[in-house]
Design an enzyme around this catalytic site. Sequence first.
Site, PDB file in Angstrom:
ATOM      1  N   ASP A 108       0.858  -1.187   0.000  1.00  0.00           N
ATOM      2  CA  ASP A 108       0.000   0.000   0.000  1.00  0.00           C
ATOM      3  C   ASP A 108       0.894   1.238   0.000  1.00  0.00           C
ATOM      4  OD1 ASP A 108       1.108   0.227   2.521  1.00  0.00           O
ATOM      5  OD2 ASP A 108      -0.800   0.338   3.596  1.00  0.00           O
ATOM      6  N   ASP A 167       1.430   4.697   2.417  1.00  0.00           N
ATOM      7  CA  ASP A 167       1.046   5.322   3.685  1.00  0.00           C
ATOM      8  C   ASP A 167       1.467   6.793   3.698  1.00  0.00           C
ATOM      9  OD1 ASP A 167       0.493   2.636   5.235  1.00  0.00           O
ATOM     10  OD2 ASP A 167       2.470   2.394   4.338  1.00  0.00           O
ATOM     11  N   ASP A 195      -3.262   4.444   2.996  1.00  0.00           N
ATOM     12  CA  ASP A 195      -3.576   4.839   4.371  1.00  0.00           C
ATOM     13  C   ASP A 195      -3.221   6.311   4.560  1.00  0.00           C
ATOM     14  OD1 ASP A 195      -4.369   2.293   5.124  1.00  0.00           O
ATOM     15  OD2 ASP A 195      -2.390   1.714   5.854  1.00  0.00           O
TER      16      ASP A 195
HETATM   17  P1  ATP Z   1       4.249  -2.491   2.921  1.00  0.00           P
HETATM   18  O1  ATP Z   1       5.271  -1.940   2.013  1.00  0.00           O
HETATM   19  O2  ATP Z   1       3.949  -3.916   2.668  1.00  0.00           O
HETATM   20  O3  ATP Z   1       2.999  -1.642   2.977  1.00  0.00           O
HETATM   21  P2  ATP Z   1       4.758  -1.336   5.477  1.00  0.00           P
HETATM   22  O4  ATP Z   1       5.889  -1.436   6.411  1.00  0.00           O
HETATM   23  O5  ATP Z   1       4.493   0.002   4.855  1.00  0.00           O
HETATM   24  O6  ATP Z   1       4.921  -2.448   4.366  1.00  0.00           O
HETATM   25  P3  ATP Z   1       2.078  -1.140   6.614  1.00  0.00           P
HETATM   26  O7  ATP Z   1       1.159  -2.234   7.057  1.00  0.00           O
HETATM   27  O8  ATP Z   1       1.600  -0.270   5.522  1.00  0.00           O
HETATM   28  O9  ATP Z   1       3.459  -1.850   6.270  1.00  0.00           O
HETATM   29  O10 ATP Z   1       2.380  -0.283   7.892  1.00  0.00           O
HETATM   30  C1  ATP Z   1       3.239   0.850   7.910  1.00  0.00           C
HETATM   31  C2  ATP Z   1       3.683   1.137   9.317  1.00  0.00           C
HETATM   32  O11 ATP Z   1       2.615   1.644  10.088  1.00  0.00           O
HETATM   33  C3  ATP Z   1       4.172  -0.112  10.048  1.00  0.00           C
HETATM   34  O12 ATP Z   1       5.278   0.227  10.841  1.00  0.00           O
HETATM   35  C4  ATP Z   1       3.004  -0.511  10.901  1.00  0.00           C
HETATM   36  O13 ATP Z   1       3.430  -1.202  12.049  1.00  0.00           O
HETATM   37  C5  ATP Z   1       2.393   0.838  11.221  1.00  0.00           C
HETATM   38  N1  ATP Z   1       0.941   0.754  11.405  1.00  0.00           N
HETATM   39  C6  ATP Z   1       0.066   0.183  10.561  1.00  0.00           C
HETATM   40  N2  ATP Z   1      -1.192   0.299  11.010  1.00  0.00           N
HETATM   41  C7  ATP Z   1      -1.113   0.968  12.186  1.00  0.00           C
HETATM   42  C8  ATP Z   1      -2.061   1.423  13.155  1.00  0.00           C
HETATM   43  N3  ATP Z   1      -3.349   1.230  13.007  1.00  0.00           N
HETATM   44  N4  ATP Z   1      -1.581   2.084  14.228  1.00  0.00           N
HETATM   45  C9  ATP Z   1      -0.278   2.303  14.378  1.00  0.00           C
HETATM   46  N5  ATP Z   1       0.653   1.939  13.518  1.00  0.00           N
HETATM   47  C10 ATP Z   1       0.259   1.265  12.432  1.00  0.00           C
HETATM   48 MN    MN Z   2       2.710   0.350   3.772  1.00  0.00          MN
HETATM   49 MN    MN Z   3      -0.419   0.717   5.589  1.00  0.00          MN
END
Ligand code: ATP
Ligand code: MN
Ligand code: MN
Length: 346
Positions: free
Chosen positions: A204, A206, A293
């Site tokens: 995704d 963020d 997100d």
């Molecule tokens: P990817 O590239 O697969 O998206 P990612 O590390 O960006 O990997 P995400 O699941 O998008 O993974 O999460 C991004 C960061 O935000 C991570 O460190 C995760 O632990 C944190 N995170 C995700 N959801 C929440 C939440 N609801 N509250 C606090 N932190 C969150």
């Molecule tokens: Mn992510």
């Molecule tokens: Mn995310």
Amino acid sequence: PVSKDKDALSTVAPYACQRQTPLIHHNSKITDALEILGKAASFQGSEVRSLAFARAASVLKSLPCKLQSIEEAKNLVWCGGHCQTVIQEILEDGVCHEVEVLKNSEQYQCMELLTSIFGVGVRTAERWYNDGVRKLSDLADLHIKLTAEQKAGIEHYTDLKQPVTRDEAERVESLITRALDRFVPGLRITMTGGFRRGKQQGHDVDFLITHPDEEALNGLLEKSVNWMDSQGLLLYHHTKARSHVQTRRRSTHMDGHETCYAIFALPNHDSLKAESGDFTSSGACRWRAVRVDLVVAPYEEYPYALLGWTGSKVGDAELCSQENGRQMATELHVGEATGPVSACRL
Ligand code: ATP
Ligand code: MN
Ligand code: MN
């Protein structure tokens, strides 16, 4: 040189945030196995065991060389017990029997499939598995009740399964920046998550949004999300309101920031050039679905939110070069950080 590598093995820093953890490293055969065991543990509801495997994998990713013998792994932090067996088996036989059995098991494969749907966690997947779901089409055949989020996740499953590239992430960024700018100028919008750790693709995109004037953030997410929706840019969105520390469950790892979980209809390069308008009704592939997100944090909580949303879950920085690390440290000191440590989960 061997002696230098030996030194490095005995001086691995205990905390993930103290280590560099490259995406491409020397022990991926072992870390892949440990990560599968970690996933299986989380499928069984054991977050503690899952975290233990993730920690061991994180340590091995930071090693400057390939492990040659089990003796070298004896004193590595977080790599005791079960992990020793896994490491030894892979060093000696090239594979770990337990992992091979898991990978071939119907339950593991189904849990992996079902939890990869947007809106489906371990508990839901387990319930569906027990109800007899084995493939996506079973959900309709068995008349499984779905939430709006899960419906959207299944409808756009193929698109969402395809990794988001950095180029696509940047296109999402410019769309979002344009939308938010319409309502409040001068926002600080930062791409966080895996892309901020230097990954070239992700599941995704963020974003963390803040502004020195807290008033300016009131209602911003709702207004801008509604506007993007009216432009046909959103296939799904759900906004979670800001919650205060007192009202949150103690055990949760979720922070209390206002967050929008969305699926974007990201227009293709060509259709962006052609014209603006209703992308969702287009026949040919003029857009693709991308998970996004959006997180809004008050200015004084921004440093903590930035750290928390940059991740990773274990706290290691995949491609965290020294430059990247320095930049992060600098950013974390901006602003008078007096707010509650809401997103910091080191
Ligand atoms: P990817 O590239 O697969 O998206 P990612 O590390 O960006 O990997 P995400 O699941 O998008 O993974 O999460 C991004 C960061 O935000 C991570 O460190 C995760 O632990 C944190 N995170 C995700 N959801 C929440 C939440 N609801 N509250 C606090 N932190 C969150
Ligand atoms: Mn992510
Ligand atoms: Mn995310």
